[in-house]
Design an enzyme around this catalytic site. Structure first.
Site, mmCIF file in Angstrom:
data_model
loop_
_atom_site.group_PDB
_atom_site.id
_atom_site.type_symbol
_atom_site.label_atom_id
_atom_site.label_comp_id
_atom_site.label_asym_id
_atom_site.label_seq_id
_atom_site.Cartn_x
_atom_site.Cartn_y
_atom_site.Cartn_z
ATOM 1 C CB SER A 113 -0.974 -0.050 1.223
ATOM 2 O OG SER A 113 -2.081 0.805 1.066
ATOM 3 C CG HIS A 114 0.206 3.512 3.372
ATOM 4 N ND1 HIS A 114 -0.422 2.726 3.525
ATOM 5 C CD2 HIS A 114 1.035 3.752 4.580
ATOM 6 C CE1 HIS A 114 -0.555 2.337 4.726
ATOM 7 N NE2 HIS A 114 0.479 3.216 5.461
ATOM 8 C CG ASP A 277 -2.613 4.178 -1.390
ATOM 9 O OD1 ASP A 277 -3.096 3.936 -2.596
ATOM 10 O OD2 ASP A 277 -2.444 3.274 -0.912
ATOM 11 C CG ASP A 279 -2.631 -0.285 -2.466
ATOM 12 O OD1 ASP A 279 -2.489 0.767 -2.108
ATOM 13 O OD2 ASP A 279 -3.420 -1.366 -2.153
ATOM 14 C CG ASP A 281 -5.995 1.144 -1.152
ATOM 15 O OD1 ASP A 281 -4.938 1.942 -1.075
ATOM 16 O OD2 ASP A 281 -6.154 -0.052 -0.557
ATOM 17 N NE ARG A 282 -3.811 4.327 3.044
ATOM 18 C CZ ARG A 282 -3.293 4.308 4.250
ATOM 19 N NH1 ARG A 282 -2.677 5.437 4.660
ATOM 20 N NH2 ARG A 282 -3.244 3.322 5.170
ATOM 21 C CE LYS A 376 -7.544 2.485 1.823
ATOM 22 N NZ LYS A 376 -7.125 0.979 2.489
HETATM 23 C C1 G16 Z 1 -4.958 -0.327 5.343
HETATM 24 C C2 G16 Z 1 -6.455 -0.682 5.562
HETATM 25 C C3 G16 Z 1 -7.482 0.545 6.064
HETATM 26 C C4 G16 Z 1 -6.838 0.999 7.325
HETATM 27 C C5 G16 Z 1 -5.363 1.228 6.936
HETATM 28 C C6 G16 Z 1 -4.684 1.743 8.213
HETATM 29 O O1 G16 Z 1 -5.039 0.662 4.464
HETATM 30 O O2 G16 Z 1 -7.279 -1.351 4.276
HETATM 31 O O3 G16 Z 1 -8.618 -0.054 6.321
HETATM 32 O O4 G16 Z 1 -7.556 2.043 7.773
HETATM 33 O O5 G16 Z 1 -4.598 0.219 6.508
HETATM 34 O O6 G16 Z 1 -4.757 0.665 9.183
HETATM 35 P P1 G16 Z 1 -3.754 0.759 10.529
HETATM 36 O O7 G16 Z 1 -4.249 1.837 11.285
HETATM 37 O O8 G16 Z 1 -4.019 -0.603 11.140
HETATM 38 O O9 G16 Z 1 -2.361 1.083 10.198
HETATM 39 P P2 G16 Z 1 -3.767 0.418 3.357
HETATM 40 O O10 G16 Z 1 -4.191 1.588 2.322
HETATM 41 O O11 G16 Z 1 -2.805 0.535 3.856
HETATM 42 O O12 G16 Z 1 -4.210 -0.986 2.453
#
Ligand code: G16
Length: 543
Positions: A113-114, A277, A279, A281-282, A376
Site C-alpha cells: 500500500s502506502h 497511494d 496501490d 486505494d487511498r 477503497k
Molecule cells: C489499510 C486498511 C485500512 C486501514 C489502514 C490503516 O489501508 O485497508 O482499512 O484504515 O490500513 O490501518 P492501521 O491503522 O492498522 O495502520 P491500506 O491503504 O494501507 O491498505
C-alpha cells in the site's frame, strides 16, 4: 512440466495485519517465505482446483518474481486460469473490479500500500475474496494457522510466463490471461460519473493537479483525466509507476504529499488537487488553499453523491471505521439512512456492502469507496469530487463552508508515534485499558470523561465479533480521543491517537484544527502518558 514438492517448515511472523501481510522486502526475499505464505492462502481457501484468480499489484520491487511464484503454485494446485494485469500491474480497486467482473474465485494483490517500496523498504501480499474484498478475519486467521503447520508446498517447474504482452498463454494445464490493467476500470468509472460534464469543465479551463507519487495510479489517472476527460497534459504528475516509487513515500497526506500541498496553497494554485497511494486505494483531495480531511471528505461525498449518475437514486447507508470522525453520521441522519461504525480495516465493510446496507464507506486513513468494488478507491473518490464540483459550480472551500454550516463541524486530527519499541507501545495501551472502568466522571485538563471503553464490533450481517479494536474516551461536551496500534507497520509499533471535537454551526475557532483540538490533545496525553512513556516531544506524523 513437473510439479515439485518442496519440503519446508513454518516461518514465524506470517500473521496478516490490517490489510494482508506486510514486511520488509528482504524478509519476503528469504527462502520459502513467499511460497509458504501462498501455500497458506491456497490452503485457507480450500485449494485452487478448477478455480480462476486475478493477480496484480502496484509494481513495487520484487513483484515480478512473486507473480511468477504465485502463477507456478496456482498451476501446481490445479487452478484453471489466472487473469494478470500486464507486467503484473493492477491497482487494488482495479483488481477488486476484475475479480467481480470476471466472477472469479478471488485474487492476489502484491502491495504494501502506502509503505515505501524497494529492496530496503516494504513488500506485501494479500488475498481478496470472490466478492472482490479483502479476506475477512475468519480467512486471515485460517491463513495464519496454515503458516504455522506447513511442512511442504507444491510448485510447477517452469520458465517465467511473459507478462508483458496482452493475450492468453498456458502454464502447464493452467491458462494465463494477460489483460490491460486500466481499460475495464476506466470503463467502470465512465458508468458512474458524468464524463461529458467533466470534459466540459476541463474544456472551460478548470485546473487540476493529480500527484500519482510514482505509484500505480499514474496510468489510470492519465487515461481517465487526460485522455478521456481532456485535462491538459501534465495534469498528472509523477505518473510512471517505479519499483521504488522514485524514492517517494506514496502516502497521500499533507506530510508525504507536501509538493502537492505547496502547489495547492501557492497564490496561483490550481482549482483542485489530489494524490493517491502505492496501490491506488487511498486518496487525498485538496481545494485551492483548502485541505479536506478524509473524514470530512466522506461526509461531503455522502451528502452529495446523488449528484453523480451512478448514485442518482440516493445512498442506502454510510459506514465508517470507529476512529473516523462522526461527520458522516450527521449526514446519514439528515438523509434518513443508517450509519455504521466498524473496526479499522476495509475488510469490515464487505458484509455491509454485500448486504446492500451501505453504499458509501470511508476511513480517516485517506480511504473512501462505494459499492462499485469492495476496496477503497482513490481515483473514484477524486472523480466523485470532480462530479460534485461540476454540478454545484462551487469551489471546494465553498462546499466545505456550506457543509459545516449545515451539519456542524467535527474538528479532527490523527497523531502518529512511529517505530516505537513494541513493549513500550503495548504498555501505553495496556495501562490505559486497565484504567478505563474508573475513568467516567474523572476531570482531566478541564474535561469530564463521559464514557471509556475498548471498542468491540459485532458484524450485523454474520454476527462475527471482533474485540480490542481501539480504546475510546469521550468527554461530556462531545469530544473524544481514540488510541490503537496500527496493524500495517513493518518496523516496531505505531501508536495512533485520533482526536475529535464537534462544534455545532459557525464557531469562531477559525481553521486552526490543532488549536481547536488542543484541550483534547492535553487530556489524552494526561490520561495515556504517551510523551512520558516514549520520551518523545510530539507525534511523528500529523494528519
Ligand atoms: C489499510 C486498511 C485500512 C486501514 C489502514 C490503516 O489501508 O485497508 O482499512 O484504515 O490500513 O490501518 P492501521 O491503522 O492498522 O495502520 P491500506 O491503504 O494501507 O491498505
Amino acid at each position: 512440466m513437473t510439479i515439485l514438492t518442496v519440503t519446508t517448515q513454518p516461518i514465524e511472523g506470517q500473521k496478516p495485519g490490517t490489510s494482508g501481510l506486510r514486511k520488509k522486502t528482504r524478509v519476503f526475499m528469504t527462502t520459502h517465505f513467499v511460497e509458504n505464505f501462498v501455500h497458506a492462502i491456497l490452503t485457507a481457501i480450500g485449494g485452487a482446483a478448477e478455480k480462476t484468480f486475478v493477480l496484480g499489484g502496484d509494481g513495487r520491487y520484487f513483484s515480478p518474481q512473486v507473480a511468477q511464484v504465485i502463477l507456478r503454485m496456482c498451476a501446481a494446485a490445479g487452478a484453471a486460469k489466472v487473469i494478470v494485469g500486464r507486467d503484473a500491474l493492477l491497482s487494488t480497486p482495479a483488481a477488486s473490479h476484475l475479480i467481480r467482473l470476471n466472477k472469479t474465485d478471488g485474487g492476489f494483490i502484491m502491495s504494501a500500500s502506502h509503505n515505501p517500496g524497494g529492496i530496503e523498504e516494504d513488500f506485501g501480499l494479500k488475498f481478496n475474496m470472490p466478492n472482490g474484498g479483502p479476506a475477512p478475519e475468519s480467512v486471515t486467521d485460517a491463513i495464519f494457522e496454515a503458516t504455522t503447520t506447513i511442512s511442504e508446498y507444491r510448485i510447477l517447474e517452469a520458465h517465467d510466463v511473459d507478462l508483458s504482452t496482452i493475450g492468453e498463454s498456458s502454464l502447464g494445464d493452467m491458462k494465463v490471461e494477460v489483460v490491460d490493467p486500466v481499460t475495464d476500470y476506466a470503463n467502470l468509472m465512465e458508468t458512474l460519473f458524468d464524463f461529458p460534464k467533466l470534459r466540459a469543465m476541463f474544456a472551460a479551463g478548470f485546473r487540476m493537479r493529480f500527484d500519482a507519487m510514482c505509484a500505480i495510479t499514474g496510468p489510470y489517472a492519465t487515461e481517465i483525466l487526460e485522455r478521456r476527460l481532456g485535462a491538459p497534459t501534465g495534469t498528472v504528475v509523477n505518473g510512471t509507476p517505479l519499483p521504488d516509487f522514485g524514492g517517494m513515500h506514496p502516502d497521500p497526506n499533507p506530510t508525504w504529499a507536501k509538493d502537492l500541498m505547496d502547489v495547492m496553497f501557492a497564490p496561483d494554485g490550481p482549482d483542485f488537487g489530489a494524490a493517491s497511494d502505492g496501490d491506488g486505494d487511498r486518496n487525498m483531495v485538496v481545494g485551492k488553499a483548502t485541505y479536506v480531511s478524509p473524514s470530512d471528505s466522506l461526509a461531503v461525498l455522502a451528502a452529495n453523491a446523488h449528484l453523480a449518475p451512478g448514485y442518482r437514486g440516493g445512498i442506502a447507508g454510510v459506514a465508517r471505521s470507529m476512529p473516523t470522525s462522526a461527520a458522516a453520521d450527521r449526514v446519514a441522519e439528515a438523509l434518513g439512512v443508517e450509519a455504521y461504525e466498524t473496526p479499522t480495516g476495509w475488510k469490515f465493510f464487505g458484509n455491509l456492502l454485500d448486504a446492500g446496507k451501505v453504499t458509501l464507506c470511508g476511513e480517516e486513513s485517506f480511504g473512501t469507496g462505494s459499492n462499485h468494488v469492495r476496496e477503497k478507491d482513490g481515483l473514484w473518490a477524486v472523480l466523485l469530487w470532480l462530479n460534485v464540483l461540476a454540478e454545484r459550480g462551487q469551489t471546494v472551500a465553498e462546499i466545505l463552508t456550506e457543509h459545516w454550516a449545515r451539519f456542524g463541524r467535527n474538528y479532527y486530527s490523527r497523531h502518529d508515534y512511529e517505530a516505537l519499541p513494541i513493549d513500550q507501545a503495548n504498555a501505553i495501551v495496556e495501562n490505559l485499558r486497565a484504567r478505563l472502568p474508573d475513568l467516567p466522571g474523572t476531570v482531566v485538563e478541564g474535561l469530564t470523561v463521559a464514557t471509556a471503553d475498548d471498542f468491540a464490533y459485532t458484524d450485523p450481517v454474520d454476527g462475527s465479533v471482533s474485540e480490542h479494536q481501539g480504546l475510546r474516551v469521550t468527554f461530556t461536551e462531545g469530544s473524544r480521543f481514540v488510541i490503537r496500534l496500527s496493524g500495517t507497520g513493518t518496523e516496531g509499533a505505531t501508536l495512533r491517537l485520533y482526536l475529535e471535537r464537534y462544534v455545532h454551526g459557525p464557531d469562531g475557532l477559525g481553521d486552526v484544527v490543532q488549536q481547536a483540538l488542543s484541550p483534547i490533545i492535553k487530556a489524552a496525553d494526561s490520561l495515556a502518558g504517551i510523551k512520558a512513556a516514549t520520551g518523545r516531544q510530539g507525534p511523528d506524523v500529523v494528519t
